[in-house]
Design a protein around this motif. Structure first.
Motif, PDB file in Angstrom:
ATOM      1  N   GLN A 289     -17.337  20.717  14.686  1.00 15.97           N
ATOM      2  CA  GLN A 289     -15.951  20.807  13.690  1.00 15.97           C
ATOM      3  C   GLN A 289     -16.646  21.269  12.111  1.00 15.97           C
ATOM      4  O   GLN A 289     -16.278  22.347  11.379  1.00 15.97           O
ATOM      5  CB  GLN A 289     -15.214  20.174  13.697  1.00 15.97           C
ATOM      6  N   ASP A 290     -17.691  20.695  12.058  1.00 15.32           N
ATOM      7  CA  ASP A 290     -17.781  20.553  10.484  1.00 15.32           C
ATOM      8  C   ASP A 290     -18.978  21.411  10.616  1.00 15.32           C
ATOM      9  O   ASP A 290     -18.204  22.149   8.913  1.00 15.32           O
ATOM     10  CB  ASP A 290     -18.926  19.317   9.972  1.00 15.32           C
TER      11      ASP A 290
ATOM     12  N   THR B  39     -18.872  24.909  12.044  1.00 17.04           N
ATOM     13  CA  THR B  39     -18.587  25.944  12.282  1.00 17.04           C
ATOM     14  C   THR B  39     -16.715  25.651  11.692  1.00 17.04           C
ATOM     15  O   THR B  39     -16.788  27.130  10.436  1.00 17.04           O
ATOM     16  CB  THR B  39     -17.600  25.633  13.175  1.00 17.04           C
ATOM     17  N   GLN B  40     -16.797  25.181  10.180  1.00 20.28           N
ATOM     18  CA  GLN B  40     -16.105  25.391   8.587  1.00 20.28           C
ATOM     19  C   GLN B  40     -16.366  24.911   7.302  1.00 20.28           C
ATOM     20  O   GLN B  40     -16.038  25.130   6.615  1.00 20.28           O
ATOM     21  CB  GLN B  40     -14.708  24.428   9.318  1.00 20.28           C
TER      22      GLN B  40
ATOM     23  N   ALA C  12     -17.490  26.630   4.215  1.00 18.90           N
ATOM     24  CA  ALA C  12     -16.730  26.814   3.099  1.00 18.90           C
ATOM     25  C   ALA C  12     -18.442  27.984   2.999  1.00 18.90           C
ATOM     26  O   ALA C  12     -19.290  27.024   2.009  1.00 18.90           O
ATOM     27  CB  ALA C  12     -16.420  26.644   2.696  1.00 18.90           C
TER      28      ALA C  12
ATOM     29  N   LYS D 180     -16.872  21.780   3.393  1.00 16.89           N
ATOM     30  CA  LYS D 180     -16.086  22.789   4.716  1.00 16.89           C
ATOM     31  C   LYS D 180     -15.393  22.479   4.357  1.00 16.89           C
ATOM     32  O   LYS D 180     -13.784  22.223   3.581  1.00 16.89           O
ATOM     33  CB  LYS D 180     -15.739  20.490   5.585  1.00 16.89           C
ATOM     34  N   ALA D 181     -14.999  23.793   5.147  1.00  9.96           N
ATOM     35  CA  ALA D 181     -13.275  24.556   4.349  1.00  9.96           C
ATOM     36  C   ALA D 181     -12.397  23.458   5.303  1.00  9.96           C
ATOM     37  O   ALA D 181     -12.297  22.665   6.764  1.00  9.96           O
ATOM     38  CB  ALA D 181     -13.212  26.283   4.912  1.00  9.96           C
TER      39      ALA D 181
ATOM     40  N   ASP E  81      -8.777  23.464   7.455  1.00 12.05           N
ATOM     41  CA  ASP E  81      -7.687  23.423   8.241  1.00 12.05           C
ATOM     42  C   ASP E  81      -5.952  23.623   7.878  1.00 12.05           C
ATOM     43  O   ASP E  81      -5.632  22.173   7.818  1.00 12.05           O
ATOM     44  CB  ASP E  81      -8.126  22.983   9.915  1.00 12.05           C
TER      45      ASP E  81
ATOM     46  N   THR F 231      -5.755  19.975   7.278  1.00 12.72           N
ATOM     47  CA  THR F 231      -6.691  19.404   6.596  1.00 12.72           C
ATOM     48  C   THR F 231      -7.289  20.209   5.383  1.00 12.72           C
ATOM     49  O   THR F 231      -7.058  21.293   5.351  1.00 12.72           O
ATOM     50  CB  THR F 231      -8.071  19.261   7.186  1.00 12.72           C
TER      51      THR F 231
ATOM     52  N   PRO G 288     -10.487  21.558   1.979  1.00 13.68           N
ATOM     53  CA  PRO G 288     -11.254  21.189   2.147  1.00 13.68           C
ATOM     54  C   PRO G 288     -12.245  20.247   1.518  1.00 13.68           C
ATOM     55  O   PRO G 288     -11.734  19.753   0.714  1.00 13.68           O
ATOM     56  CB  PRO G 288     -12.193  22.908   0.783  1.00 13.68           C
TER      57      PRO G 288
ATOM     58  N   PRO H 109     -21.069  30.240  10.572  1.00 14.19           N
ATOM     59  CA  PRO H 109     -20.083  32.053  10.019  1.00 14.19           C
ATOM     60  C   PRO H 109     -20.648  32.661   9.340  1.00 14.19           C
ATOM     61  O   PRO H 109     -21.645  31.484   7.702  1.00 14.19           O
ATOM     62  CB  PRO H 109     -18.864  31.359   9.438  1.00 14.19           C
TER      63      PRO H 109
END
Length: 209
Positions: free
Chosen positions: A65-66, A68-69, A71, A104-105, A107, A112, A114, A203
């Protein structure tokens, strides 16, 4: 003086027969105890392994999760009396060195915000640290928690243009964009579960400075 009849001798146990019987019962008891201890040890080992597996699965989910997010933005880290710009994905903030550190962006749907996330290893523990302050953060703002343990030989590799590399690419000059790897591979030795590898696709795009 009384004498045992032949019938009495045949129906009774001699001392030798009694000793043999006691020995057999003792042997059976010892074998039963050994089997019981082995069963209990196996049950304890199985429980320990199951607990380690659950902890590992939970940690790998958080780790994925970290990553894949991530930023794709730079941030300012405190260095001395000032600040230093840090690439979106880095292994140092100019003062300390970590396995990896990034923004981390948040959600929006989950509420949540950033945050900064970094990983380090200490005493066979893979530690995850989170900081709600991104630019100009303070060391006292970090919140730490053990993600996976016990682990050794933790490594992170980066996938660029079809090849795995041990070093993270950094900014070449102020006029160039910061390249992010297409994927990262985290691998380590889990003391209970053995060799573990986790592959996470990032990403991918270029980040303007």
């Amino acid at each position: 003086m009384s004498h045992l009849s032949p019938h009495t001798r045949q129906s009774g146990l001699t001392l030798l027969e009694l000793l043999i019987a006691i020995t057999l019962f003792s042997a059976v008891g010892a074998i039963t105890t050994l089997i019981l201890n082995q069963s209990l040890n196996s049950a304890d080992k199985l429980e320990t392994r199951n607990e380690a597996l659950i902890g590992l699965q939970t940690g790998l989910v958080i780790l994925e999760q970290d990553f894949t997010q991530i930023a794709q933005r730079n941030y300012k880290a405190p260095v001395g009396n000032g600040f230093q710009r840090v690439d979106p994905l880095s292994t140092t903030d100019g003062h300390y060195r970590y396995l990896i550190q990034f923004v981390k962006a948040g959600d929006f749907e989950r509420g949540t915000k950033p945050s900064l996330v970094r990983y380090r290893v200490e005493e066979q523990r893979l530690i995850r640290e989170v900081n709600p302050v991104i630019d100009g953060y303070k060391e006292g703002d970090w919140r730490s928690a053990t993600l996976i343990s016990p682990v050794t030989d933790v490594k992170i590799n980066f996938f660029y243009q079809g090849q795995w590399q041990e070093q993270l690419r950094t900014t070449v000059s102020a006029n160039q964009a910061v390249p992010l790897p297409e994927a990262v591979k985290i691998q380590f030795e889990h003391v209970t579960l053995g060799h573990i590898e986790k592959l996470v696709q990032l990403p991918v795009s270029e980040v303007g400075l």
